[in-house]
Design a protein around this motif. Structure first.
Motif, PDB file in Angstrom:
ATOM      1  N   LEU A 141     -20.875  13.268  -6.511  1.00  0.00           N
ATOM      2  CA  LEU A 141     -20.196  13.744  -7.716  1.00  0.00           C
ATOM      3  C   LEU A 141     -19.010  12.876  -8.116  1.00  0.00           C
ATOM      4  N   ILE A 142     -18.583  11.977  -7.221  1.00  0.00           N
ATOM      5  CA  ILE A 142     -17.412  11.143  -7.486  1.00  0.00           C
ATOM      6  C   ILE A 142     -17.879   9.833  -8.127  1.00  0.00           C
ATOM      7  N   ASP A 143     -17.308   9.503  -9.271  1.00  0.00           N
ATOM      8  CA  ASP A 143     -17.761   8.332 -10.022  1.00  0.00           C
ATOM      9  C   ASP A 143     -17.379   7.021  -9.354  1.00  0.00           C
ATOM     10  N   HIS A 144     -16.183   6.938  -8.816  1.00  0.00           N
ATOM     11  CA  HIS A 144     -15.694   5.716  -8.173  1.00  0.00           C
ATOM     12  C   HIS A 144     -14.936   6.108  -6.903  1.00  0.00           C
ATOM     13  N   VAL A 145     -15.224   5.421  -5.803  1.00  0.00           N
ATOM     14  CA  VAL A 145     -14.462   5.631  -4.574  1.00  0.00           C
ATOM     15  C   VAL A 145     -13.833   4.309  -4.165  1.00  0.00           C
ATOM     16  N   TRP A 146     -12.511   4.322  -4.001  1.00  0.00           N
ATOM     17  CA  TRP A 146     -11.752   3.156  -3.566  1.00  0.00           C
ATOM     18  C   TRP A 146     -11.303   3.369  -2.134  1.00  0.00           C
ATOM     19  N   TYR A 147     -11.593   2.404  -1.295  1.00  0.00           N
ATOM     20  CA  TYR A 147     -11.226   2.460   0.123  1.00  0.00           C
ATOM     21  C   TYR A 147      -9.998   1.589   0.346  1.00  0.00           C
ATOM     22  N   LEU A 148      -8.909   2.186   0.836  1.00  0.00           N
ATOM     23  CA  LEU A 148      -7.695   1.431   1.136  1.00  0.00           C
ATOM     24  C   LEU A 148      -7.789   0.882   2.557  1.00  0.00           C
ATOM     25  N   ASP A 149      -7.742  -0.427   2.654  1.00  0.00           N
ATOM     26  CA  ASP A 149      -7.881  -1.107   3.942  1.00  0.00           C
ATOM     27  C   ASP A 149      -6.491  -1.551   4.403  1.00  0.00           C
ATOM     28  N   THR A 150      -5.986  -0.912   5.437  1.00  0.00           N
ATOM     29  CA  THR A 150      -4.618  -1.158   5.910  1.00  0.00           C
ATOM     30  C   THR A 150      -4.652  -1.539   7.381  1.00  0.00           C
ATOM     31  N   ARG A 205     -16.614   2.458   5.413  1.00  0.00           N
ATOM     32  CA  ARG A 205     -15.956   1.569   4.459  1.00  0.00           C
ATOM     33  C   ARG A 205     -16.923   0.906   3.482  1.00  0.00           C
ATOM     34  N   GLU A 206     -18.057   0.416   3.966  1.00  0.00           N
ATOM     35  CA  GLU A 206     -18.967  -0.353   3.116  1.00  0.00           C
ATOM     36  C   GLU A 206     -19.679   0.511   2.072  1.00  0.00           C
ATOM     37  N   ARG A 207     -19.524   1.820   2.137  1.00  0.00           N
ATOM     38  CA  ARG A 207     -20.139   2.684   1.134  1.00  0.00           C
ATOM     39  C   ARG A 207     -19.227   2.896  -0.078  1.00  0.00           C
ATOM     40  N   ALA A 208     -18.034   2.282  -0.042  1.00  0.00           N
ATOM     41  CA  ALA A 208     -17.101   2.393  -1.164  1.00  0.00           C
ATOM     42  C   ALA A 208     -17.537   1.502  -2.320  1.00  0.00           C
ATOM     43  N   ASP A 209     -16.992   1.776  -3.493  1.00  0.00           N
ATOM     44  CA  ASP A 209     -17.200   0.886  -4.637  1.00  0.00           C
ATOM     45  C   ASP A 209     -16.261  -0.310  -4.564  1.00  0.00           C
ATOM     46  N   LEU A 210     -15.026  -0.065  -4.109  1.00  0.00           N
ATOM     47  CA  LEU A 210     -14.043  -1.121  -3.928  1.00  0.00           C
ATOM     48  C   LEU A 210     -13.357  -0.944  -2.572  1.00  0.00           C
ATOM     49  N   ILE A 211     -13.173  -2.043  -1.856  1.00  0.00           N
ATOM     50  CA  ILE A 211     -12.345  -2.053  -0.656  1.00  0.00           C
ATOM     51  C   ILE A 211     -11.062  -2.781  -1.035  1.00  0.00           C
ATOM     52  N   ILE A 212      -9.948  -2.085  -0.975  1.00  0.00           N
ATOM     53  CA  ILE A 212      -8.707  -2.575  -1.564  1.00  0.00           C
ATOM     54  C   ILE A 212      -7.673  -2.887  -0.498  1.00  0.00           C
ATOM     55  N   ASN A 213      -7.111  -4.066  -0.598  1.00  0.00           N
ATOM     56  CA  ASN A 213      -5.953  -4.452   0.200  1.00  0.00           C
ATOM     57  C   ASN A 213      -4.749  -4.432  -0.733  1.00  0.00           C
ATOM     58  N   LEU A 214      -3.857  -3.454  -0.531  1.00  0.00           N
ATOM     59  CA  LEU A 214      -2.677  -3.360  -1.381  1.00  0.00           C
ATOM     60  C   LEU A 214      -1.672  -4.420  -0.965  1.00  0.00           C
ATOM     61  N   THR A 215      -1.257  -5.227  -1.922  1.00  0.00           N
ATOM     62  CA  THR A 215      -0.301  -6.291  -1.662  1.00  0.00           C
ATOM     63  C   THR A 215       1.057  -5.909  -2.252  1.00  0.00           C
ATOM     64  N   GLY A 216       2.080  -6.698  -1.946  1.00  0.00           N
ATOM     65  CA  GLY A 216       3.416  -6.377  -2.430  1.00  0.00           C
ATOM     66  C   GLY A 216       4.017  -5.254  -1.620  1.00  0.00           C
ATOM     67  N   THR A 217       5.118  -4.737  -2.068  1.00  0.00           N
ATOM     68  CA  THR A 217       5.818  -3.674  -1.336  1.00  0.00           C
ATOM     69  C   THR A 217       5.649  -2.369  -2.068  1.00  0.00           C
ATOM     70  N   HIS A 218       5.414  -1.325  -1.314  1.00  0.00           N
ATOM     71  CA  HIS A 218       5.410   0.029  -1.857  1.00  0.00           C
ATOM     72  C   HIS A 218       5.854   0.968  -0.762  1.00  0.00           C
ATOM     73  N   ARG A 219       6.439   2.067  -1.171  1.00  0.00           N
ATOM     74  CA  ARG A 219       6.981   3.023  -0.212  1.00  0.00           C
ATOM     75  C   ARG A 219       5.866   3.816   0.438  1.00  0.00           C
ATOM     76  N   PRO A 220       5.683   3.687   1.751  1.00  0.00           N
ATOM     77  CA  PRO A 220       4.655   4.486   2.418  1.00  0.00           C
ATOM     78  C   PRO A 220       5.012   5.951   2.423  1.00  0.00           C
ATOM     79  N   ASP A 221       4.055   6.785   2.132  1.00  0.00           N
ATOM     80  CA  ASP A 221       4.262   8.227   2.102  1.00  0.00           C
ATOM     81  C   ASP A 221       3.962   8.794   3.480  1.00  0.00           C
ATOM     82  N   ILE A 222       4.748   9.727   3.951  1.00  0.00           N
ATOM     83  CA  ILE A 222       4.487  10.324   5.273  1.00  0.00           C
ATOM     84  C   ILE A 222       3.202  11.125   5.268  1.00  0.00           C
ATOM     85  N   ASN A 223       2.676  11.449   4.064  1.00  0.00           N
ATOM     86  CA  ASN A 223       1.403  12.161   3.989  1.00  0.00           C
ATOM     87  C   ASN A 223       0.239  11.200   3.830  1.00  0.00           C
ATOM     88  N   ALA A 224       0.488   9.897   3.918  1.00  0.00           N
ATOM     89  CA  ALA A 224      -0.550   8.911   3.612  1.00  0.00           C
ATOM     90  C   ALA A 224      -1.749   8.999   4.506  1.00  0.00           C
TER      91      ALA A 224
END
Length: 232
Positions: free
Chosen positions: A162-171, A213-232
């Motif tokens: 039912l989900i149109d796009h799934v993005w996998y965050l690779d950290t 992971r390989e079943r995602a539409d996109l495997i994403i490596n977030l670059t730059g700085t962002h504030r990590p959420d304690i609920n991440a």
């Protein structure tokens, strides 16, 4: 002739990889909201990957054009887990109600009701609260995030369809584990117990999620700085 099964298998092959900033990810989501019809966007990754941070950033940036609905709201209640003897494994796939989650996604996808009230997971209570997130018919983008959006198992598969796009965050694992320890500490666990959860139950769940992971539409490596959420 291409069968529905062939189409489904093709969908889950050859995930694309993308390096981008969180701001660029927001803009990519904004384009989905402008598509003209209700779109469901899933954000997944191992525990501590930054799912909540990314999902909340997108929802905040898009305002009334997006709603955020979490998979964690389908945790089984603590008393149910205690009865099953699985409270110590809370967060494992079998400690959720995937069919209930799929049913909510179906309601959101069909967009036939004036408003759908979704539940939310309260980490302070460690319990879910029903009817906490109103999603009106006019909201074009519904963001849903959680560990098991890509899991190939009964109930989870039905949700994925039912989900149109799934993005996998690779950290990286070291950063993920540091975030997890901080999260557990923030919600009251002593350091030793926080580390035990991060390296024990959380790590076992991470290995399950990484296998999807390989079943995602996109495997994403977030670059730059962002504030990590304690609920991440």
């Amino acid at each position: 002739m291409t069968t529905a099964e062939d189409q489904t298998q093709a969908r889950f092959q050859g995930a694309q990889r993308l390096d981008c900033t969180l701001d660029e990810l927001v803009e990519r989501a904004r384009s989905l909201a402008a598509g003209g019809t209700r779109c469901l966007l899933g954000i997944t990754g191992a525990p501590g990957a930054g799912k909540s941070t990314a999902a909340q950033a997108i929802a905040t940036a898009l305002g009334d054009q997006a709603a955020l609905v979490g998979m964690d709201a389908f945790h089984l209640a603590n008393k149910v887990l205690a009865r099953h003897g699985s409270h110590g494994r809370k967060g494992a796939p079998d400690t959720f109600d995937p069919w209930g989650y799929a049913h909510l996604l179906r309601r959101l996808k069909s967009n036939r009701e004036p408003v759908v009230y979704a539940p939310v997971f309260d980490r302070g209570l460690e319990e879910s609260i029903g009817c906490a997130v109103p999603v009106g018919r006019g909201v074009p983008l519904v963001i849903t995030e959680g560990n098991y959006l890509l899991l190939d198992a009964e109930g989870w598969r039905e949700g994925r369809e039912l989900i149109d796009h799934v993005w996998y965050l690779d950290t990286g694992n070291d950063e993920r584990r540091r975030r997890l320890v901080r999260r557990h500490q923030a919600f009251g666990k002593p350091t030793a117990e926080a580390e035990a959860w991060a390296l024990g139950s959380d790590q076992r769940n991470a290995e399950i999620v990484e296998g999807t992971r390989e079943r995602a539409d996109l495997i994403i490596n977030l670059t730059g700085t962002h504030r990590p959420d304690i609920n991440a």
